[in-house]
Design a protein around this motif. Structure first.
Motif, short mmCIF file in Angstrom:
data_model
loop_
_atom_site.label_atom_id
_atom_site.label_comp_id
_atom_site.label_asym_id
_atom_site.label_seq_id
_atom_site.Cartn_x
_atom_site.Cartn_y
_atom_site.Cartn_z
N VAL A 170 -17.64 -7.55 4.15
CA VAL A 170 -18.58 -6.66 4.26
C VAL A 170 -19.11 -6.13 5.72
CG1 VAL A 170 -20.99 -6.49 3.44
CG2 VAL A 170 -19.31 -7.26 2.04
N VAL A 175 -2.58 1.75 -7.06
CA VAL A 175 -3.55 0.72 -7.37
C VAL A 175 -4.71 0.99 -7.89
CG1 VAL A 175 -4.38 -1.35 -6.36
CG2 VAL A 175 -2.16 -0.47 -5.54
N PHE A 176 -5.40 0.55 -8.64
CA PHE A 176 -6.78 0.88 -9.34
C PHE A 176 -7.73 -0.59 -9.22
CE2 PHE A 176 -4.13 4.24 -11.00
CZ PHE A 176 -4.83 5.24 -10.75
N GLU A 177 -8.95 -0.24 -9.19
CA GLU A 177 -9.71 -1.19 -8.96
C GLU A 177 -10.29 -1.75 -10.33
OE1 GLU A 177 -13.76 -0.24 -7.78
OE2 GLU A 177 -14.32 -2.46 -7.34
N ALA A 187 -16.09 -12.57 1.37
CA ALA A 187 -17.19 -11.56 1.03
C ALA A 187 -18.01 -11.22 2.28
CB ALA A 187 -17.92 -11.96 0.05
N VAL A 208 -12.24 4.60 -4.26
CA VAL A 208 -11.85 3.45 -4.88
C VAL A 208 -11.42 3.87 -6.44
CG1 VAL A 208 -14.02 2.36 -5.54
CG2 VAL A 208 -12.22 1.33 -4.97
N ALA A 209 -12.32 4.78 -6.75
CA ALA A 209 -12.54 5.21 -8.39
C ALA A 209 -11.11 5.89 -8.85
CB ALA A 209 -13.51 6.22 -8.42
N ILE A 210 -10.44 6.33 -7.68
CA ILE A 210 -9.04 7.02 -8.27
C ILE A 210 -7.77 6.46 -7.53
CG2 ILE A 210 -10.21 9.30 -8.92
CD1 ILE A 210 -8.93 10.23 -5.89
N GLY A 211 -8.02 5.17 -6.80
CA GLY A 211 -6.94 4.44 -6.43
C GLY A 211 -6.23 5.04 -5.09
N PHE A 254 -14.95 -13.01 -8.35
CA PHE A 254 -15.07 -14.23 -7.46
C PHE A 254 -16.41 -14.20 -6.76
CE2 PHE A 254 -10.35 -13.69 -7.56
CZ PHE A 254 -10.11 -14.55 -8.63
N GLY A 274 -6.54 -6.51 -6.66
CA GLY A 274 -7.20 -7.81 -6.27
C GLY A 274 -6.78 -8.90 -7.36
N GLU A 310 -9.22 2.07 -15.54
CA GLU A 310 -8.68 3.33 -14.73
C GLU A 310 -7.16 3.22 -14.71
OE1 GLU A 310 -10.71 2.41 -11.18
OE2 GLU A 310 -12.56 3.57 -11.68
N TYR A 367 -12.30 1.00 2.01
CA TYR A 367 -12.96 0.21 1.06
C TYR A 367 -12.18 -0.32 -0.15
CZ TYR A 367 -16.66 -1.06 -2.25
OH TYR A 367 -17.45 -1.83 -3.11
N ALA A 368 -11.22 0.36 -0.38
CA ALA A 368 -10.11 -0.13 -1.55
C ALA A 368 -9.34 -1.29 -0.96
CB ALA A 368 -9.39 0.99 -2.17
N SER A 397 -15.48 6.65 0.53
CA SER A 397 -15.55 5.24 -0.16
C SER A 397 -15.33 5.45 -1.53
CB SER A 397 -16.54 4.40 0.44
OG SER A 397 -17.70 4.79 0.08
N LEU A 398 -15.70 6.45 -2.14
CA LEU A 398 -15.55 6.84 -3.57
C LEU A 398 -14.02 6.73 -3.67
CD1 LEU A 398 -18.50 9.42 -4.01
CD2 LEU A 398 -18.41 6.89 -4.90
N ILE A 421 0.97 -1.07 0.20
CA ILE A 421 -0.16 -0.16 -0.01
C ILE A 421 0.81 1.23 0.16
CG2 ILE A 421 -1.81 1.14 1.28
CD1 ILE A 421 -2.52 -1.46 2.40
N LEU A 428 -10.78 -8.77 0.17
CA LEU A 428 -11.95 -9.64 0.02
C LEU A 428 -11.81 -10.52 -1.42
CD1 LEU A 428 -15.64 -8.17 -0.70
CD2 LEU A 428 -14.51 -9.74 -2.23
N ASN A 429 -11.18 -9.97 -2.18
CA ASN A 429 -10.78 -10.52 -3.50
C ASN A 429 -9.70 -11.66 -3.37
OD1 ASN A 429 -9.13 -10.81 -6.39
ND2 ASN A 429 -11.28 -10.04 -6.57
N LYS A 478 -11.95 -7.36 -9.01
CA LYS A 478 -12.27 -7.53 -7.53
C LYS A 478 -13.78 -8.20 -7.53
CE LYS A 478 -12.52 -3.92 -4.41
NZ LYS A 478 -12.30 -2.32 -4.26
N GLY A 483 -11.55 -4.22 -0.24
CA GLY A 483 -11.94 -4.79 -1.53
C GLY A 483 -10.95 -5.77 -2.09
N THR A 484 -9.45 -5.41 -1.94
CA THR A 484 -8.60 -6.22 -2.24
C THR A 484 -8.49 -7.58 -1.46
OG1 THR A 484 -7.61 -4.17 -2.96
CG2 THR A 484 -6.09 -6.26 -2.59
N PRO A 496 3.44 1.64 -5.39
CA PRO A 496 2.49 1.03 -6.12
C PRO A 496 1.17 1.79 -6.27
CG PRO A 496 2.23 0.39 -3.97
CD PRO A 496 3.28 1.03 -4.17
#
Lengths: 396, 342
Positions: free
Chosen positions: A366, B176-178, A362, A341-344, B88, B154, B182, A349-350, A338-339, A71, A356-357, B85, A353-354, B174
């Motif tokens: 959450v 990192v983008f979702e 899940a 996430v759209a710009i990294g 899964f 992810g 992006e 939340y970002a 939490s928005l 990170i 989670l993946n 992301k 999400g990683t 890094p």
């Protein structure tokens, strides 16, 4: 049916207990609670069953696993060898950082614009109106993307950085500042600051008491300013100026060293502040207009200047109207973060999400999202409610 | 917000669907009348909508092959574009029947996430791309210490990146983008010095850049990325259908059965080909799989064999022009090996 017998034994003469409103309401509430518990139990049980059936591991044990990803923005030490739990903490701290700085900046802009809306100056009034109408009518995500892709991405690259005073640089990789490095004895500066704040507090109290008793005024503001700034400086000189700066240097790819405010954080902060400030401005305007005109007139008839009447009469009363809706705006700002996430920007939340993946957990992730956002929001509400209670009218 | 909703919907589907999880996917798909296939939102050569809005690419064609095996009609597919992301959760919750989205086969995904990988439709490896106009003199990833690197959240790529720089004692930053798009846009805008993803993906991304010729893919490959279709664990019948569709594509290429000659091949004297195409007397191969006996014929008619799919989407017939390399058949020195259909 035992209760029925007992009731009848005790109060045989009365009408059937079925018509007792107290019993009825208890019965209804008990049924509702029972249904709720059963409903939750059904959901949890069904979830666990299905997870087992799909061969998905459950539980929060995964938080102790090695995360394996890096990170870039972090307030605490963290590397890819850290755990998922630590990665989540990094995300939570990033969310808090952007929320707290966003709240401060949004409040400042919001108050300025809100007061500007009521200005006697035509130009200032119109600019404030246009600001409010533009920003509160655009979805926050668009505002974020506007700052990220429309403003900060268009800055020059590293080689063509804008050189700013004090060895600061601005380029498409963000804002680079000298990082202060404190040496030995730096605690004296901090101690000076703490003593200064404490002294100012006592000075203010004494001055207020004296004014109440004798009517004599004391220049509290200037004295406090001198104490809060002067004492740390004194500490700084006494300890032999233990401060050096880590300056940004040109590295192979980027500027290295110094303090780097990344464009992701900057655009998120600016977007959230500008967006929320539009709403705060309207709340402030409503608050000030909510104080009746008679109050201002009464204040000036007592001989208060317009500044004094604003500070001592209008604003304290306006705050009572402003604080409750302001709390909602602070909560909105926190949740809108939490928005990111759209710009990294690696907020909760970002990062979550990683995770989670990576782990496929899940439901657990959450649940963590919900608990953390709920806690932050409740904490904000609690603070603001306390502040509200302090500002509320003390009716005797 | 869309992803929040997707995750929540996925989670609540997991929570609420009482019966779907381990039920017979094949029967469900047949009852539904179409195959729900999860693909990438836009990776040239693998799955991306073309100018007519149709999904094209190797991953998309694999879903068509499975649909052809089940329905005898390769068009009975509905595609769901998924970010790395969301993918899964979408498969776990039953939102899709098959995940064919350049997904790396790893033990964690096979076990803890509860999937089964049906095979490797593309052997890939992770690489790096840089803008050679801006960074002259960089010819190796070992020179990237201190660089800002754009990566998608992810993915195994993100993890390999961390491991690679760590094991080589190099620093990196890094970004990192979702979403894939992006990350591409940020790299193109100069937010990062380098871009990393699977090497096949890099060639696809390069074509989408403002000036593709400025970008070079560095020679190092830092990981193994076997990409393949995944299904939910615990449904062996459906797993078999997907797995054998994949083998059928490979065996067809090995036997020289193509989209053009599959009808005449049905009359071939070669017992292997007759068995595969279901023209052997009293054959039960197709029905044992839960399909019809001419399932391979339908698959090849719909998409062609593996070689045809490859060349059309990522090979010589595509703008990507990727050589077969390790993705050639085992008979030609590659790794693609179809288990015998008999």
């Amino acid at each position: 049916m035992a209760t029925q017998d007992v009731t009848e034994d005790i109060r045989p003469a009365k009408a059937s207990f079925l018509y007792d409103p107290r019993v009825r309401s208890l019965f209804v509430q008990a049924v509702v609670i029972l249904l709720l518990v059963l409903g939750i139990w059904w959901i949890v049980d069904n979830t666990l069953l299905n997870l087992r059936r799909s061969n998905i591991t459950t539980g929060f044990g995964f938080l102790r696993g090695r995360s394996g990803f890096d990170i870039s923005d972090r307030l605490i030490e963290y590397s890819s060898d850290g755990t998922y739990g630590r990665a989540l903490v990094v995300g939570i701290l990033n969310t808090l950082l952007v929320a707290v700085t966003g709240i401060v900046v949004a409040t400042i802009i919001g108050f300025l614009v809100g007061i500007g809306r009521l200005s006697n100056n035509w130009l200032i009034r119109k600019i404030a109106t246009v600001y409010v109408e533009v920003f509160r009518n655009i979805p926050p995500l668009l505002v974020i993307l506007f700052w990220y892709q429309g403003v900060l991405a268009l800055l020059p690259n590293v080689r063509g950085s804008y050189v700013l005073p004090f060895n600061s640089f601005l380029n498409s990789r963000g804002f680079y500042l000298p990082r202060p490095v404190w040496g030995d004895g730096a605690w004296l500066v901090l101690a000076g600051l703490i003593v200064g704040v404490a002294l100012s507090y006592f000075v203010a109290r004494r001055a207020k008491a004296r004014q109440a008793a004798t009517g004599q005024q004391f220049p509290v503001f200037l004295t406090s300013l001198a104490l809060i700034i002067g004492l740390p400086i004194l500490g700084f000189i006494l300890s032999g100026m233990p401060l050096t700066f880590d300056l940004p240097q040109k590295g192979a790819f980027n500027l290295t060293g110094g303090l780097n405010v990344k464009p992701e954080f900057l655009s998120l902060l600016l977007a959230l502040s500008f967006y929320t400030a539009a709403f705060i401005a309207e709340i402030v305007r409503a608050g000030i207009q909510g104080v009746s005109r008679g109050q201002t007139e009464a204040a000036s008839s007592l001989g208060l200047s317009s500044g004094q009447s604003l500070r001592m009469v209008v604003i304290p009363q306006a705050m009572r109207i402003v604080i409750p809706p302001l709390t909602s705006q602070y909560l909105n700002l926190t949740k809108n973060s939490s928005l990111a996430v759209a710009i990294g920007y690696p907020d909760l939340y970002a990062v979550g999400g990683t995770i989670l993946n990576q782990t496929g957990q899940a439901i657990e992730v959450v649940v963590i999202f919900m608990v953390v956002y709920l806690s932050i929001s409740l904490l904000t509400s609690l603070l603001m409610n306390w502040f509200n209670a302090k500002m509320a009218l003390n009716e005797r | 917000m869309k992803t929040v909703i997707k995750v929540l919907v996925g989670a609540s589907l997991l929570a609420a669907s009482a019966a779907t999880a381990s039920a017979a996917t094949l029967a469900d798909v047949k009852a539904k009348g179409f195959l729900q296939c999860g693909v990438n939102t836009g990776l040239a050569g693998f799955s991306a909508p073309n100018d007519k809005g149709e999904w094209t690419g190797l991953d998309a064609d694999f879903c068509r092959a499975v649909a052809a095996a089940v329905f005898g009609d390769g068009t009975k597919v509905k595609f769901t574009g998924l970010s790395a992301k969301d993918r899964f959760t979408a498969l776990q919750s039953g939102e899709i029947d098959i995940l064919s989205r350049n997904t790396t086969w790893t033990v964690n995904r096979d076990t803890a996430l509860g999937f089964n990988f049906a095979g490797v439709t593309y052997y890939d490896g992770q690489g790096f791309m840089i803008n050679s106009k801006k960074l002259e003199g960089i010819t190796s990833t070992m020179q990237l210490s201190g660089a800002a690197i754009c990566v998608q959240a992810g993915t195994t790529t993100e993890l390999n990146l961390a491991d690679y720089f760590r094991s080589n004692n190099m620093e990196y930053n890094p970004v990192v983008f979702e979403k894939f798009e992006e990350a591409n846009a940020a790299y193109d805008a100069g937010r990062c010095d380098a871009y990393t993803t699977d090497q096949s993906g890099l060639y696809g991304v390069r074509l989408q850049m403002a000036s593709p010729n400025d970008h070079v893919v560095l020679p190092e490959i830092i990981s193994k990325e076997p990409l393949g279709p995944a299904v939910r664990q615990g449904d062996d019948q459906w797993f078999d259908v997907v797995k054998w569709t994949y083998y059928a594509l490979l065996n067809a290429e090995e036997a020289g059965i193509t989209q053009a000659n599959v009808e005449e091949m049905k009359n071939s004297a070669n017992p292997d080909i007759k068995r595969m195409l279901g023209s052997e007397a009293e054959t039960k191969i197709g029905t044992d799989l839960g399909l019809t006996n001419d399932w391979v014929v339908n698959v090849i008619k719909a998409t062609g064999n593996y070689g045809e799919i490859f060349e059309r989407n990522v090979g010589s017939g595509s703008p990507l022009k990727i050589a077969r390399g390790v993705n050639a058949l085992w008979t030609k020195g590659g790794l693609q090996y179809g288990m015998p259909i008999r």
